[in-house]
Write an enzyme that holds these catalytic residues in place. Structure first.
Site, PDB file in Angstrom:
ATOM      1  CG  ASN A  66      -2.114  -0.855   1.148  1.00 36.68           C
ATOM      2  OD1 ASN A  66      -2.411  -1.407   0.098  1.00 36.68           O
ATOM      3  ND2 ASN A  66      -2.811  -1.002   2.251  1.00 36.68           N
ATOM      4  NE  ARG A 421      -2.749   5.648 -10.597  1.00 33.21           N
ATOM      5  CZ  ARG A 421      -3.464   6.661 -10.106  1.00 33.21           C
ATOM      6  NH1 ARG A 421      -4.175   6.483  -9.021  1.00 33.21           N
ATOM      7  NH2 ARG A 421      -3.477   7.819 -10.711  1.00 33.21           N
ATOM      8  CG  HIS A 451     -14.978   3.124 -10.933  1.00 32.19           C
ATOM      9  ND1 HIS A 451     -15.631   3.132  -9.727  1.00 32.19           N
ATOM     10  CD2 HIS A 451     -13.822   2.430 -10.738  1.00 32.19           C
ATOM     11  CE1 HIS A 451     -14.913   2.475  -8.833  1.00 32.19           C
ATOM     12  NE2 HIS A 451     -13.811   2.045  -9.412  1.00 32.19           N
ATOM     13  CE1 TYR A 484      -9.705  -6.507  -2.842  1.00 32.61           C
ATOM     14  CE2 TYR A 484     -10.930  -4.887  -4.080  1.00 32.61           C
ATOM     15  CZ  TYR A 484      -9.730  -5.393  -3.658  1.00 32.61           C
ATOM     16  OH  TYR A 484      -8.558  -4.786  -4.032  1.00 32.61           O
TER      17      TYR A 484
END
Length: 722
Positions: A66, A421, A451, A484
């Site tokens: 991260n 990205r 998105h 997720y």
């Protein structure tokens, strides 16, 4: 006492900080510092004794990767602004140079804490039979075994490089890792500086044969190289050495009027690999002359150099998690198949026709989403499929299903977002594959990312065409869907099908959609819909009715949205937010945000779903509430510069599932929650009760997928205890 149970508790007394200006920039937290605060919480899980040992190692690795991405993108952007002389402050009042100063101090402290955490974890691993050896501890048998490993798996792909006038300093790629050596020729004392760039394809932790009591034993790659360095530099001895790792600017700049967007991105990816150095990490103890050579040749400013005692490249410790020590990992969890799909013998279209269905990933299998598209590809009554692809796996079963459908003669449109990205290269490969299969590939807008997560299947049923639609809060990515938390909403509601088709037509034809019946989309109507709904809650509160808002997001940073939340709080609206990452809201300030509470959940699964619920004049949870799911976080980029969706949920069962089960459990969570205070600090829940929303979802089926079994037992917020 910090109480993270927002469902069953009231807001604590608000603060009135001395000299605080409720209209000044201090009403916002800085975005970059808020992100660093999130990564401190990730590191906190690496230090959490209630988390299994190797999962703690995983959290440490995540905190490292991260931070690398943060530097490569966000810090790189700020340094670019400083180089260009831009001093315009952000919404919180800090200029780019002021932000960099604060970031540097906090990030350096974070990296030191990572090293301390790693040291503690290695000691605990030893107590659990996992050993990281130093060369001095190797036995003769170990060296013999390692020689085979070195010659067969390492030596063939290494390229030792001398550093002298005839051999200029080599280019080190982004995230490149290298061993630097100060050598001396044995027979005449001639000095030589050399580099050994280490390809990413070589594992960082070399597994040795198990110890006599079954201990798992590892050796770091750089230690292996030093053990066998004479195979690379015969006739030399080491006088000094260090390891270093490079991070480069990884942001992409794309010409707005690029004639061929795919070709432009392929060129931009090559530019990224040669981006400017943003950070140079170097191991402690490097010879001074060698250190200065590296710094000068890499053209690194002093503030971009970080000297660390410990391991360089913290993200690599994830390799230790891939072990056979299941006792040191989370217990295995198998996602559920919705009972309603099983009731229909796996026919997903029949299950959706019965009524709308919501899946909560990863607790319910993402294979249902894959199966939806695979069934569509093979169904002779399906005429057309449209699909957005923002991120997906390299060997994507969804892309395979779309290719199969196109090869079968169905009309297939794939909206591939090239600007996702770090997934740009993968998305280019997928687009080429789809085009070869005969699908119509659309790349969307140059200046806006698409998105939104939408899939439509048009099926001929009798004399009618029926549109089956899937809206998601997360990506069509089967790997990330296993950890997720996201929502998948399936419907054959004609209005939602028409709205989804209008969005596809908008992105492919650039014609702004008119007459949307349910959806709000950014960058046109989504933000305005949110502002209108917040004002409606404020109006209820001013009229003496109950005003309440519940929301769950990854990030909240848009100043206009935050000011609207403040205004609603001042009008008497009670606002509870679950914000995993970046949060610019300053909660609990008297006269500004005294009715706003914010917490972050960091645990076994990565919170990713976006939900917002408005009480509509009633206390939440209520059947009268207006409930929405979205692909968008509350950030300027999502609301103003991306194509996103906000879907209102009207089906009663799905409405209840989101409001009374998913949101209620998130708000009630204590075990994984960090509560944000008015000063910007996060605090763990410190009560004895420890309700864990992840465990609750693993142990209890969701409502809309129950089928014949019914939903009476579902919403109770209980789970097993350790």
């Amino acid at each position: 006492m910090i109480n993270a149970d927002f469902l069953n508790s009231c807001a604590q007394d608000a603060e009135a900080p001395e000299g605080f200006d409720a209209e000044g920039p201090g009403r916002f937290f800085n975005r970059e510092l808020s992100w660093l605060s999130f990564n401190w919480r990730v590191l906190g899980e690496a230090e959490n004794p209630s988390v299994p040992l190797l999962e703690r190692v995983r959290f440490l690795s995540i905190s490292g990767s991260n931070l690398d991405e943060f530097y490569s993108v966000r810090v790189a952007g700020l340094r670019g602004l400083v180089r260009e002389g831009v001093s315009r402050p952000s919404a919180d009042g800090l200029t780019p140079s002021e932000q960099l100063f604060k970031i540097d101090a906090d990030a350096r402290a974070l990296m030191l804490r990572q090293q301390s955490c790693w040291e503690a974890l290695t000691k605990e691993m030893v107590r659990n039979g996992i050993h990281l050896l130093k060369p001095a501890k190797l036995t003769k048998a170990d060296v013999t075994m390692l020689e085979t490993v070195f010659m067969d798996r390492v030596f063939p792909i290494l390229t030792p490089l001398a550093i002298d006038p005839a051999h200029p300093f080599p280019f080190i790629r982004n995230e490149g890792f290298a061993l630097a050596l100060e050598l001396e020729r044995v027979h005449d004392g001639q000095p030589l500086d050399a580099l050994l760039p280490i390809p990413a394809q070589i594992e960082r932790f070399i597994r040795l044969n198990d110890g006599p009591k079954g201990q798992m034993r590892y050796l770091l790659l750089e230690d292996l190289l030093e053990v066998f360095f004479t195979r690379l530099f015969p006739g030399y001895q080491i006088k000094g050495s260090c390891t270093f790792r490079v991070l480069r600017d990884s942001d992409l700049e794309v010409e707005e009027e690029a004639e061929d967007l795919v070709r432009e991105f392929e060129t931009a990816l090559k530019r990224r690999r040669r981006g400017q150095v943003i950070r140079l990490k170097m191991s402690q103890g490097a010879p001074e002359a060698l250190k200065q050579t590296i710094i000068e040749e890499m053209e690194v400013a002093p503030e971009e150099v970080i000297i660390l005692k410990g391991i360089i490249g913290m993200s690599d410790v994830s390799e230790l998690v891939k072990s056979d020590r299941h006792d040191l990992l989370w217990p295995r969890f198998t996602p559920r198949v919705p009972e309603r799909v099983q009731d229909h013998d796996g026919d997903i279209f029949s299950a959706i026709r019965q009524k709308d269905m919501l899946l909560h990933h990863p607790y319910e299998t993402f294979n249902t989403v894959i199966g939806f598209l695979q069934q569509a590809a093979r169904d002779p009554d399906v005429l057309a499929i449209k699909q957005t692809l923002y991120r997906t796996s390299n060997d994507s079963p969804i892309v395979s299903a779309l290719c199969e459908a196109a090869e079968d003669g169905k009309s297939v449109t794939a909206l591939v977002e090239l600007k996702a990205r770090f997934d740009e290269a993968a998305n280019i490969r997928q687009s080429r594959r789809l085009e070869r299969a005969g699908a119509q590939v659309v790349y969307g807008f140059v200046d806006w990312k698409t998105h939104a997560k939408i899939s439509t299947v048009v099926r001929k049923e009798g004399e009618q065409l029926v549109t089956y639609t899937h809206f998601g809060t997360g990506n069509y990515h089967p790997i990330t869907a296993s950890f997720y938390t996201d929502l998948s909403f399936f419907t054959c509601d004609p209005a939602l099908g028409r709205d989804a088709t209008r969005v596809f037509n908008y992105v492919s034809g650039y014609v702004r959609p008119e007459g949307l019946e349910n959806l709000a989309i950014s960058p046109h109507s989504l933000k305005q819909r949110l502002l209108e709904m917040l004002e409606a809650e404020a109006a209820h509160a001013r009229a003496g009715r109950t005003g309440m808002v519940w929301a769950k997001l990854n990030s909240v940073i848009d100043p206009e949205i935050i000011d609207a939340l403040y205004a609603a709080s001042q009008a008497g609206v009670r606002i509870d937010l679950v914000v995993r990452g970046i949060c610019g809201i300053r909660p609990g300030i008297k006269g500004l945000s005294e009715l706003i509470r914010v917490k972050s959940i960091v645990g076994r699964f990565l919170e990713h779903s976006r939900i917002v619920c408005f009480g509509n004049g009633q206390a939440l949870p209520s059947d009268e509430a207006r409930v929405f799911m979205s692909s968008a976080d509350w950030m300027g980029r999502n609301l103003n510069r991306r194509v996103e969706t906000l879907v209102e949920i009207k089906n009663p069962t799905v409405h209840a599932q989101i409001l009374r089960q998913i949101m209620a459990a998130n708000l009630a969570d204590q075990a994984q929650s960090w509560v944000l205070d008015a000063a910007g600090e996060y605090h763990r829940h410190d009560g004895e009760a420890q309700f864990n929303c992840h465990r609750f979802f693993m142990e209890n089926p969701s409502m809309s997928g129950r089928g014949r079994i019914g939903t009476q037992d579902v919403p109770q917020l209980i789970h097993s205890r350790d």
